[in-house]
Write a protein that holds these residues in place. Structure first.
Motif, PDB file in Angstrom:
ATOM      1  N   ASP A  42     -12.962   3.205  11.293  1.00  0.00           N
ATOM      2  CA  ASP A  42     -12.149   3.878  10.281  1.00  0.00           C
ATOM      3  C   ASP A  42     -11.985   2.941   9.087  1.00  0.00           C
ATOM      4  O   ASP A  42     -11.306   1.920   9.190  1.00  0.00           O
ATOM      5  CB  ASP A  42     -10.789   4.228  10.881  1.00  0.00           C
ATOM      6  N   PRO A  43     -12.570   3.266   7.931  1.00  0.00           N
ATOM      7  CA  PRO A  43     -12.458   2.360   6.773  1.00  0.00           C
ATOM      8  C   PRO A  43     -11.034   2.280   6.228  1.00  0.00           C
ATOM      9  O   PRO A  43     -10.711   1.364   5.480  1.00  0.00           O
ATOM     10  CB  PRO A  43     -13.410   2.972   5.740  1.00  0.00           C
ATOM     11  N   PHE A  44     -10.176   3.239   6.599  1.00  0.00           N
ATOM     12  CA  PHE A  44      -8.797   3.262   6.110  1.00  0.00           C
ATOM     13  C   PHE A  44      -7.812   2.661   7.110  1.00  0.00           C
ATOM     14  O   PHE A  44      -6.620   2.608   6.856  1.00  0.00           O
ATOM     15  CB  PHE A  44      -8.380   4.696   5.770  1.00  0.00           C
ATOM     16  N   GLU A  45      -8.311   2.235   8.268  1.00  0.00           N
ATOM     17  CA  GLU A  45      -7.499   1.608   9.315  1.00  0.00           C
ATOM     18  C   GLU A  45      -6.256   2.427   9.656  1.00  0.00           C
ATOM     19  O   GLU A  45      -5.151   1.901   9.768  1.00  0.00           O
ATOM     20  CB  GLU A  45      -7.140   0.173   8.922  1.00  0.00           C
ATOM     21  N   GLN A  74      -5.181   7.544   3.307  1.00  0.00           N
ATOM     22  CA  GLN A  74      -6.605   7.207   3.182  1.00  0.00           C
ATOM     23  C   GLN A  74      -6.891   6.430   1.891  1.00  0.00           C
ATOM     24  O   GLN A  74      -7.806   6.729   1.148  1.00  0.00           O
ATOM     25  CB  GLN A  74      -7.473   8.460   3.284  1.00  0.00           C
ATOM     26  N   SER A  75      -6.092   5.415   1.684  1.00  0.00           N
ATOM     27  CA  SER A  75      -6.237   4.561   0.519  1.00  0.00           C
ATOM     28  C   SER A  75      -7.216   3.435   0.814  1.00  0.00           C
ATOM     29  O   SER A  75      -7.095   2.746   1.825  1.00  0.00           O
ATOM     30  CB  SER A  75      -4.868   3.975   0.149  1.00  0.00           C
ATOM     31  N   ARG A  76      -8.147   3.252  -0.073  1.00  0.00           N
ATOM     32  CA  ARG A  76      -9.116   2.150   0.093  1.00  0.00           C
ATOM     33  C   ARG A  76      -8.443   0.789  -0.073  1.00  0.00           C
ATOM     34  O   ARG A  76      -8.964  -0.220   0.374  1.00  0.00           O
ATOM     35  CB  ARG A  76     -10.258   2.306  -0.887  1.00  0.00           C
ATOM     36  N   ALA A  77      -7.289   0.755  -0.714  1.00  0.00           N
ATOM     37  CA  ALA A  77      -6.574  -0.509  -0.927  1.00  0.00           C
ATOM     38  C   ALA A  77      -5.833  -0.968   0.328  1.00  0.00           C
ATOM     39  O   ALA A  77      -5.513  -2.153   0.459  1.00  0.00           O
ATOM     40  CB  ALA A  77      -5.584  -0.359  -2.080  1.00  0.00           C
ATOM     41  N   TRP A  78      -5.519  -0.061   1.267  1.00  0.00           N
ATOM     42  CA  TRP A  78      -4.680  -0.396   2.415  1.00  0.00           C
ATOM     43  C   TRP A  78      -5.217  -1.545   3.267  1.00  0.00           C
ATOM     44  O   TRP A  78      -4.472  -2.475   3.588  1.00  0.00           O
ATOM     45  CB  TRP A  78      -4.404   0.835   3.271  1.00  0.00           C
ATOM     46  N   GLU A 138      -7.036  -4.171   2.639  1.00  0.00           N
ATOM     47  CA  GLU A 138      -6.845  -5.461   1.964  1.00  0.00           C
ATOM     48  C   GLU A 138      -5.357  -5.794   1.830  1.00  0.00           C
ATOM     49  O   GLU A 138      -4.944  -6.930   2.051  1.00  0.00           O
ATOM     50  CB  GLU A 138      -7.484  -5.415   0.574  1.00  0.00           C
ATOM     51  N   ASP A 180      -4.646   4.668   7.916  1.00  0.00           N
ATOM     52  CA  ASP A 180      -3.751   5.000   6.809  1.00  0.00           C
ATOM     53  C   ASP A 180      -3.693   6.510   6.572  1.00  0.00           C
ATOM     54  O   ASP A 180      -4.717   7.129   6.310  1.00  0.00           O
ATOM     55  CB  ASP A 180      -4.226   4.297   5.540  1.00  0.00           C
ATOM     56  N   ASP A 216       0.168   0.119  -3.474  1.00  0.00           N
ATOM     57  CA  ASP A 216      -1.289   0.015  -3.530  1.00  0.00           C
ATOM     58  C   ASP A 216      -1.818  -0.293  -4.928  1.00  0.00           C
ATOM     59  O   ASP A 216      -2.602  -1.195  -5.114  1.00  0.00           O
ATOM     60  CB  ASP A 216      -1.927   1.314  -3.055  1.00  0.00           C
TER      61      ASP A 216
END
Length: 135
Positions: A21-24, A29-33, A35, A26, A87
């Protein structure tokens, strides 16, 4: 022979490998989450998104220089600290406090550059982060 092979293939259970899951997890579904989580909660932080961590703010800020936010942690024992993260903001870690003997509730105002998820992460004594948010 071909029928036997086809039947064997149909009876063989398929192995499905889920993509990470690229959003871990979230809910926004934020790409910043991912990091944001690593930078402010720790690379190996254990996180659960929890409705008991409530973040309230306006859906539209009339004055982006003065956005009111309220954070409440209800029904979670042994809250050691609360971190508020945004974010899409130049200053992404807006607030950190340790409630000690106080209730884990706080209201404040801050500058918000653009519409963004605002998150509160409450860390309990066992090291687990309970995260709630609003957008």
């Amino acid at each position: 022979m071909r029928r036997r092979i086809a039947a064997a293939l149909l009876l063989t259970p398929a192995i499905v490998v889920a993509a990470p899951d690229p959003f871990e997890g979230d809910p926004h579904q934020s790409r910043a989450w991912p990091e944001l989580k690593r930078e402010h909660l720790g690379a190996k932080a254990k996180v659960v998104f929890d409705e008991r961590v409530q973040v309230q703010g306006p859906s539209f800020a009339e004055d982006p220089m003065n956005v009111p936010i309220t954070v409440r942690v209800k029904g979670i024992a042994d809250v050691q600290r609360v971190v508020v993260l945004v974010d899409r903001n130049p200053i992404r870690k807006v607030l950190e406090y340790q409630p000690v003997a106080a209730l884990p509730v706080i209201g404040f105002r801050f500058k918000l550059e653009q519409a963004s998820p605002v998150r509160a992460a409450a860390q309990t004594k066992d090291g687990l982060w309970h995260v709630g948010s609003t957008w």
